[in-house]
Design an enzyme around this catalytic site. Structure first.
Site, PDB file in Angstrom:
ATOM      1  N   PRO A   1       0.823  -1.217   0.000  1.00 14.94           N
ATOM      2  CG  PRO A   1      -0.184  -1.173   2.098  1.00 14.94           C
ATOM      3  CD  PRO A   1       0.610  -2.037   1.194  1.00 14.94           C
TER       4      PRO A   1
ATOM      5  CD  GLU B   1       2.292  -3.921  10.494  1.00 11.82           C
ATOM      6  OE1 GLU B   1       2.311  -2.746  10.116  1.00 11.82           O
ATOM      7  OE2 GLU B   1       1.247  -4.593  10.615  1.00 11.82           O
TER       8      GLU B   1
ATOM      9  NE  ARG C   1      -7.545  -7.533 -20.581  1.00 13.59           N
ATOM     10  CZ  ARG C   1      -7.719  -6.377 -21.204  1.00 13.59           C
ATOM     11  NH1 ARG C   1      -6.889  -5.360 -20.956  1.00 13.59           N
ATOM     12  NH2 ARG C   1      -8.675  -6.209 -22.068  1.00 13.59           N
TER      13      ARG C   1
ATOM     14  CG  ASP D   1      -8.642  -2.704 -22.666  1.00 10.80           C
ATOM     15  OD1 ASP D   1      -9.630  -3.339 -23.000  1.00 10.80           O
ATOM     16  OD2 ASP D   1      -7.520  -3.203 -22.449  1.00 10.80           O
TER      17      ASP D   1
HETATM   18  N1  ADE Z   1      -0.606  -5.205   0.060  1.00 10.85           N
HETATM   19  C1  ADE Z   1      -1.406  -4.770   1.053  1.00 10.85           C
HETATM   20  N2  ADE Z   1      -2.203  -3.791   0.648  1.00 10.85           N
HETATM   21  C2  ADE Z   1      -1.910  -3.568  -0.661  1.00 10.85           C
HETATM   22  C3  ADE Z   1      -2.395  -2.667  -1.650  1.00 10.85           C
HETATM   23  N3  ADE Z   1      -3.344  -1.770  -1.390  1.00 10.85           N
HETATM   24  N4  ADE Z   1      -1.852  -2.717  -2.870  1.00 10.85           N
HETATM   25  C4  ADE Z   1      -0.879  -3.599  -3.138  1.00 10.85           C
HETATM   26  N5  ADE Z   1      -0.386  -4.464  -2.255  1.00 10.85           N
HETATM   27  C5  ADE Z   1      -0.889  -4.457  -1.019  1.00 10.85           C
END
Ligand code: ADE
Length: 305
Positions: A131, A158, A200, A215
């Site tokens: 994230p 984490e 793809r 797309d």
């Molecule tokens: N791992 C945990 N959350 C994630 C996210 N939002 N995007 C990519 N990998 C992740």
């Protein structure tokens, strides 16, 4: 220049190898059968040395959760880069069910027009879903679809000790990417998403090459609505222009729908498309007419009784 269709190898390092099983199905399974794609899934615990097969430890500086250990990840990524050690012995995924008779491996080679390769950097791309990464985009999918090798590192807990990626830059082009502003339990699901978006786009994987040229995001805008037979379903009628046989009118209508939907649900994309010079005079006319109009909704109409 004519080049052989690119075959891609994807390797995934994870503590849950079975989580990646969906890569064997549908379009990706078919690409595996046809020799366009090969996938190696590697259990990170193969690189542990203690009886508990520990892959994580407490974070320096305190705080909740656990951090994945560099002494396990480092050798795993070294071996995957070289396809040596346990990574060299792991079997490749097989397609879940046969889709084609005979593969490209055994049959004739397919060729496509390809631009000359300019990037001399032959290190594989190491994709780390997190994230905390840069947002994953269609643009990245397009670039990575031209690679020969992609390696994914799935973190849990984490995350992974950051030194692993500093060190991995010796062998990889490291890319930390996020699927969106929410937190998943680990990177495995993100790998499935990214792999599908990338594979793809490999030439030869989709039957109809034109289908990804239209797309969403391919031209910076969202795709408009699609309809198929019957012409009237539950009193909802397909927009008349689509049955008119007038191709120019259909193309204009589709473009207008795409502009309307994008302006309504993702206005920032319209600004970006304008800045990138992707909008012509007719597009601007449509946008001016849409100013202050209602939010986009399915334009199928209920016929008058
Ligand atoms: N791992 C945990 N959350 C994630 C996210 N939002 N995007 C990519 N990998 C992740």
């Amino acid at each position: 220049m004519v080049a052989k269709i690119g075959a891609m190898r994807i390797d995934v390092v994870t503590i849950f190898p079975e989580y990646l099983d969906p890569l064997r199905h549908a379009l990706l399974g078919r690409a595996i059968e046809r020799g366009i794609l090969s996938v190696g899934v590697h259990d990170l615990r193969s690189w542990t040395h203690d009886v508990h097969k520990a892959v994580d430890d407490t974070p320096f500086g305190g705080g909740p959760g656990m951090v994945m250990k560099p002494e396990v990840w480092g050798p795993a990524l070294d071996d995957v880069a070289a396809l040596a050690g346990p990574a060299g012995q792991d079997a490749l995924l097989e397609s879940a069910s046969p889709h084609v008779r005979g593969g490209l491996r055994a049959g004739k080679e397919t060729t496509v027009d390809a631009a000359p390769v300019e990037d001399p950097d032959t290190r594989p791309v190491l994709i780390v879903p997190t994230p905390a990464g840069r947002p994953f985009t269609q643009d990245m999918a397009q670039r990575w679809s031209q690679e020969e090798r992609l390696v994914f590192a799935c973190g849990r807990y984490e995350g992974i000790d950051q030194r692993v990626f500093t060190d991995a830059q010796q062998r990889y082009r490291v890319e930390e990417v996020s699927l969106g502003d929410y937190v998943l339990i680990g990177g495995e699901v993100a790998v499935l998403v990214i792999a599908e978006a990338v594979v793809r786009l490999i030439p030869g994987v989709l039957g109809n090459r034109a289908s990804h040229q239209e797309d969403s995001f391919q031209d910076g805008l969202l795709e408009g609505p699609s309809y198929t037979k019957p012409r009237v379903w539950r009193d909802l009628e397909v927009p008349e222009v689509l049955t008119s046989g007038n191709h120019a009118k259909v193309a204009r209508w589709r473009r207008d729908q795409s502009l309307h939907r994008t302006l309504s649900v993702r206005p920032g994309l319209v600004e970006d498309a304008a800045d990138a010079g992707l909008l012509d005079k007719a597009d601007r006319r449509t946008l001016a007419a849409l100013e202050g109009s209602d939010a986009w909704s399915d334009p199928a109409t209920v016929p008058e009784k």
